[in-house]
Design an enzyme around this catalytic site. Sequence first.
Site, PDB file in Angstrom:
ATOM      1  N   ARG A  63      -6.669  12.579   6.353  1.00 35.95           N
ATOM      2  CA  ARG A  63      -6.232  11.561   7.320  1.00 35.95           C
ATOM      3  C   ARG A  63      -6.433  12.086   8.732  1.00 35.95           C
ATOM      4  O   ARG A  63      -6.881  11.383   9.609  1.00 35.95           O
ATOM      5  CB  ARG A  63      -4.775  11.199   7.071  1.00 35.95           C
ATOM      6  CG  ARG A  63      -4.569  10.131   6.025  1.00 35.95           C
ATOM      7  CD  ARG A  63      -5.157  10.467   4.662  1.00 35.95           C
ATOM      8  NE  ARG A  63      -4.907   9.444   3.672  1.00 35.95           N
ATOM      9  CZ  ARG A  63      -3.827   9.395   2.896  1.00 35.95           C
ATOM     10  NH1 ARG A  63      -2.908  10.339   2.963  1.00 35.95           N
ATOM     11  NH2 ARG A  63      -3.684   8.421   2.031  1.00 35.95           N
ATOM     12  N   ASP A  84      -9.926  11.932   0.660  1.00 39.17           N
ATOM     13  CA  ASP A  84      -9.135  10.694   0.599  1.00 39.17           C
ATOM     14  C   ASP A  84      -9.984   9.579   1.198  1.00 39.17           C
ATOM     15  O   ASP A  84     -11.153   9.795   1.544  1.00 39.17           O
ATOM     16  CB  ASP A  84      -7.797  10.856   1.341  1.00 39.17           C
ATOM     17  CG  ASP A  84      -6.688  10.028   0.676  1.00 39.17           C
ATOM     18  OD1 ASP A  84      -6.873   8.805   0.553  1.00 39.17           O
ATOM     19  OD2 ASP A  84      -5.651  10.607   0.293  1.00 39.17           O
ATOM     20  N   HIS A 105      -8.281   6.347  -3.967  1.00 39.71           N
ATOM     21  CA  HIS A 105      -8.280   7.105  -2.711  1.00 39.71           C
ATOM     22  C   HIS A 105      -9.636   7.781  -2.465  1.00 39.71           C
ATOM     23  O   HIS A 105      -9.700   8.927  -2.013  1.00 39.71           O
ATOM     24  CB  HIS A 105      -7.167   8.162  -2.711  1.00 39.71           C
ATOM     25  CG  HIS A 105      -5.807   7.600  -2.378  1.00 39.71           C
ATOM     26  ND1 HIS A 105      -5.500   7.092  -1.141  1.00 39.71           N
ATOM     27  CD2 HIS A 105      -4.679   7.476  -3.134  1.00 39.71           C
ATOM     28  CE1 HIS A 105      -4.224   6.678  -1.145  1.00 39.71           C
ATOM     29  NE2 HIS A 105      -3.704   6.889  -2.343  1.00 39.71           N
ATOM     30  N   ASP A 120      -3.330   9.233  -7.974  1.00 43.69           N
ATOM     31  CA  ASP A 120      -2.282   8.316  -7.517  1.00 43.69           C
ATOM     32  C   ASP A 120      -2.856   6.993  -7.025  1.00 43.69           C
ATOM     33  O   ASP A 120      -4.017   6.903  -6.649  1.00 43.69           O
ATOM     34  CB  ASP A 120      -1.461   8.959  -6.383  1.00 43.69           C
ATOM     35  CG  ASP A 120      -2.340   9.331  -5.189  1.00 43.69           C
ATOM     36  OD1 ASP A 120      -3.406   9.937  -5.418  1.00 43.69           O
ATOM     37  OD2 ASP A 120      -1.984   9.008  -4.048  1.00 43.69           O
ATOM     38  N   GLU A 121      -2.002   6.011  -7.041  1.00 45.72           N
ATOM     39  CA  GLU A 121      -2.194   4.753  -6.337  1.00 45.72           C
ATOM     40  C   GLU A 121      -3.562   4.098  -6.573  1.00 45.72           C
ATOM     41  O   GLU A 121      -4.302   3.828  -5.646  1.00 45.72           O
ATOM     42  CB  GLU A 121      -1.979   4.966  -4.829  1.00 45.72           C
ATOM     43  CG  GLU A 121      -0.568   5.447  -4.520  1.00 45.72           C
ATOM     44  CD  GLU A 121      -0.267   5.561  -3.034  1.00 45.72           C
ATOM     45  OE1 GLU A 121       0.861   5.262  -2.661  1.00 45.72           O
ATOM     46  OE2 GLU A 121      -1.158   5.960  -2.251  1.00 45.72           O
ATOM     47  N   TYR A 132       9.033  14.962   1.521  1.00 42.17           N
ATOM     48  CA  TYR A 132       7.929  14.418   2.294  1.00 42.17           C
ATOM     49  C   TYR A 132       8.076  14.741   3.767  1.00 42.17           C
ATOM     50  O   TYR A 132       8.910  14.171   4.472  1.00 42.17           O
ATOM     51  CB  TYR A 132       7.776  12.912   2.021  1.00 42.17           C
ATOM     52  CG  TYR A 132       6.820  12.690   0.875  1.00 42.17           C
ATOM     53  CD1 TYR A 132       6.870  13.534  -0.230  1.00 42.17           C
ATOM     54  CD2 TYR A 132       5.844  11.711   0.902  1.00 42.17           C
ATOM     55  CE1 TYR A 132       5.983  13.388  -1.279  1.00 42.17           C
ATOM     56  CE2 TYR A 132       4.953  11.548  -0.150  1.00 42.17           C
ATOM     57  CZ  TYR A 132       5.027  12.398  -1.236  1.00 42.17           C
ATOM     58  OH  TYR A 132       4.143  12.260  -2.261  1.00 42.17           O
ATOM     59  N   TRP A 158       1.652  14.636   4.590  1.00 48.69           N
ATOM     60  CA  TRP A 158       0.609  13.606   4.721  1.00 48.69           C
ATOM     61  C   TRP A 158       0.412  13.385   6.208  1.00 48.69           C
ATOM     62  O   TRP A 158       1.376  13.357   6.975  1.00 48.69           O
ATOM     63  CB  TRP A 158       1.053  12.316   4.032  1.00 48.69           C
ATOM     64  CG  TRP A 158       1.274  12.516   2.571  1.00 48.69           C
ATOM     65  CD1 TRP A 158       2.469  12.654   1.932  1.00 48.69           C
ATOM     66  CD2 TRP A 158       0.264  12.642   1.563  1.00 48.69           C
ATOM     67  NE1 TRP A 158       2.261  12.849   0.576  1.00 48.69           N
ATOM     68  CE2 TRP A 158       0.922  12.845   0.331  1.00 48.69           C
ATOM     69  CE3 TRP A 158      -1.134  12.607   1.579  1.00 48.69           C
ATOM     70  CZ2 TRP A 158       0.230  13.008  -0.871  1.00 48.69           C
ATOM     71  CZ3 TRP A 158      -1.819  12.763   0.374  1.00 48.69           C
ATOM     72  CH2 TRP A 158      -1.138  12.963  -0.825  1.00 48.69           C
ATOM     73  N   THR A 159      -0.837  13.181   6.612  1.00 54.15           N
ATOM     74  CA  THR A 159      -1.090  13.256   8.054  1.00 54.15           C
ATOM     75  C   THR A 159      -1.586  11.956   8.683  1.00 54.15           C
ATOM     76  O   THR A 159      -2.252  11.979   9.707  1.00 54.15           O
ATOM     77  CB  THR A 159      -2.079  14.398   8.358  1.00 54.15           C
ATOM     78  OG1 THR A 159      -3.289  14.144   7.631  1.00 54.15           O
ATOM     79  CG2 THR A 159      -1.516  15.735   7.982  1.00 54.15           C
ATOM     80  N   GLU A 160      -1.244  10.832   8.085  1.00 53.33           N
ATOM     81  CA  GLU A 160      -1.613   9.571   8.738  1.00 53.33           C
ATOM     82  C   GLU A 160      -1.155   9.578  10.195  1.00 53.33           C
ATOM     83  O   GLU A 160      -1.878   9.146  11.089  1.00 53.33           O
ATOM     84  CB  GLU A 160      -0.949   8.384   8.030  1.00 53.33           C
ATOM     85  CG  GLU A 160      -1.555   8.011   6.693  1.00 53.33           C
ATOM     86  CD  GLU A 160      -0.826   8.674   5.533  1.00 53.33           C
ATOM     87  OE1 GLU A 160      -0.258   9.778   5.720  1.00 53.33           O
ATOM     88  OE2 GLU A 160      -0.832   8.094   4.429  1.00 53.33           O
TER      89      GLU A 160
HETATM   90  C1  TNX Z   1       1.700   8.071  -0.748  1.00 54.38           C
HETATM   91  S1  TNX Z   1       2.146  10.701  -2.280  1.00 54.38           S
HETATM   92  C2  TNX Z   1       0.511   8.734  -1.020  1.00 54.38           C
HETATM   93  C3  TNX Z   1      -0.323   9.224   0.100  1.00 54.38           C
HETATM   94  C4  TNX Z   1       0.256   8.835   1.423  1.00 54.38           C
HETATM   95  C5  TNX Z   1       1.748   9.031   1.395  1.00 54.38           C
HETATM   96  C6  TNX Z   1       2.422   8.815   2.717  1.00 54.38           C
HETATM   97  C7  TNX Z   1       0.838  10.183  -2.871  1.00 54.38           C
HETATM   98  C8  TNX Z   1       0.444  10.806  -4.107  1.00 54.38           C
HETATM   99  N1  TNX Z   1       0.152   9.175  -2.275  1.00 54.38           N
HETATM  100  O1  TNX Z   1      -1.626   8.762  -0.053  1.00 54.38           O
HETATM  101  O2  TNX Z   1      -0.327   9.615   2.400  1.00 54.38           O
HETATM  102  O3  TNX Z   1       2.313   8.142   0.461  1.00 54.38           O
HETATM  103  O4  TNX Z   1       3.754   9.234   2.674  1.00 54.38           O
END
Ligand code: TNX
Length: 727
Positions: A168, A197, A271, A334-335, A425, A474-476
Amino acid sequence: MLICLLFAPGILAQNISIVPRPQDILPGHGIFTLEAKLVIMVESAKPDVADTGRFLADALAGATGFKPRISESNSTQEIPGSIFLTTRDADPSLGDEGYQLQVTPQAVTIRAPRAAGLFYGVQTFLQLLPPEIYSRTLVPGVQWSAPAVTIKDQPRFRWRGIMLDVSRHFESKEAVLRYLDLLAIHKMNVFHWHLTDDQGWRIEIKKYPLLTEIGAWRDKPGFNLDPRLSTTFAPNGKYGGFYTQDDIREVVRYAAKLHIVVVPEIEMPGHSTAALAAYPELSITGGPFSISTSGGIFHGVYCAGDEKTFAFLQDVLTEVMDLFPSTYIHIGGDEVPADSWDDARDQKLIADQKLAGPKQVETYFINRISRFIDAHGRKLIGWDEILNPDLAPDAAVMSWRGTQNGIDAVHAGHDVVMTPTRFCYLDGEQGTTTEPLRLRGWTMLLAKAYSFDPVEGLTSEQAGHILGVQGNLWTEYVPNADYAQYMTWPRAAALAEVGWTAASLRNFDDFKIRAKTDEARLDVLGINYRPVEDDELQNVIQISKNDPGNIEITQAIPNSEIHYTLDGSFPTRQRPLYTGPFSFSKPCVDITAGFYRPDTLATIVISVRVVNGRVAHFSSTLDEDEKAQSAHPDDFFHTTRNAKKDDNILLQFDSPQTLNEIAVEAGSELPNASLETSADGKTFSSAASFTGSSAKAALHGTPIRAVRIRFTAPQDGGVIIREFSLK
Ligand code: TNX
């Protein structure tokens, strides 16, 4: 009597301020003084012991100017006038990382079964010396001595990690090396490097040069941040960067000297927008993709129904495994958006493999990669979404969506690293009222990090599966390396203690005292941290005492230069310089002040909300939740979260305020909310209920300490408060 004082539970003896707190500390009499003739004796014929000796010699030489000579010895006893490092006669129950350190006025002996333990003994010894020892340049006029003491110490967990997201926002190799130094000082032993990412691919892969030629650069830093906060631009103006394979090798080698394992993370199957911008043929849609400049969950997902994807990922992982000797290889996981894999190739895969749907494609994907990693003698680790009934038994899970997924993984026989958002976090705000809301929109306080127990809810046998604990940065909203340090320290020190120190020895008040000494160390190292004393920081932005109606900012950090903004944005050095009390006309402003010390970029950022000329400490139970959204710039408060009964949005005043009227305008009807006031800040009574989206209460000049909007019953669909006005 004295003995009782020294051993009062939770309180360490004076002058001994070690973070993380060691297991057993027995203070002795007198001090050991470093002198120019000091010799570091190392056990003979043990190269790794000699390495640790050299590390210590270098660490001492920087500040003191006398570089100890290193000499070998076969002795098992302490050697007068020296610091002696040895594995001989070490207590085997100290394990791989434990050590015994004895400091007497005559000698220092560090004894440990293994080199890692000796290294941690050295770290503890350095913390017994004045903080100036961490200076890399000569510091005259300091008495270089350590108090006599006997310490026996070993960690509670074997995984004490920090994850750094360099996708990020990119950080230079040099910044990463400095980051590692700090982990080692706090006896952390895993550096989880989030290298890919949606927003950038950061590792050179020889076979696929476009990954970094295209994937490492984006048009702008993005995230609605001021681009001047970012530092890593290419000559063509693009933002980003990557590490060459030589860089990676250097970081891995450097980390190994600090007994830190570097665990690389290559995100898949989601991602992955940056990789797919470079190689769109590996995607489901075929692209094109542009590298993301904002956060969230994207459709940059690899096609699972095309063998090209696996050939590519296996090639990438082969180069990754060549570079990183770690047992674990992190593959993200993830996600992944639920509606991925809707194309013909993936549908065919679903039919051929008799998969029930997209979730099973994810399972198929992860387990296939897991077999590849296993076949190379490594183990897969991934975010908790990877948990599935067929997951290879030796695959480990990183529990981030709370701890329950980790507990489920333990029940299924997997090893687990606990890193739940609420406790771990580091991108959460560090104060309830004192940081720009838009950095994240929820808090992760120092006390919260410190309070975490990674094995809660598990039997002692199950707890054996908990490898340990990890903080994630996390560095957004972390645009540069200085700000990364600010977000990391001191909360990472709290997590280091969670990972190292026995639960029975942890005491937050004692930690805060030691953290002050730790701050002195960070100062010497030039590290940008957030000072510990939250309470003292609350009142640095206030109504001017001599000039009511004006806002006055006082020094949070002595001798700092103060820059401020009135829209909640980040107060860079380019923003207005604070020269004295000022006034403004908008009814609700977020005053954000940055306190800049001469030697670092930024040191602390404080934000308060001023509502109709009154400084109000703002907090909300809705804001605490990990899923809360960042505040919208034009709204007073904005979340997409559903409200539970008793959730509230609270304004508190430092002193009683005489008010005539409170009015609230919400973004939608709030049938279950009531407007409440409190004279003492503790007990509330109802002042008005909502009609449609508004509520108004006449107060007739009653002084109050707090106002809140409270939900008397659950409310779905999010909460937006447009105006919260006081007259
Ligand atoms: C969720 S934690 C994410 C990251 C984001 C983060 C921001 C995780 C496995 N996935 O992609 O940066 O939240 O807090």
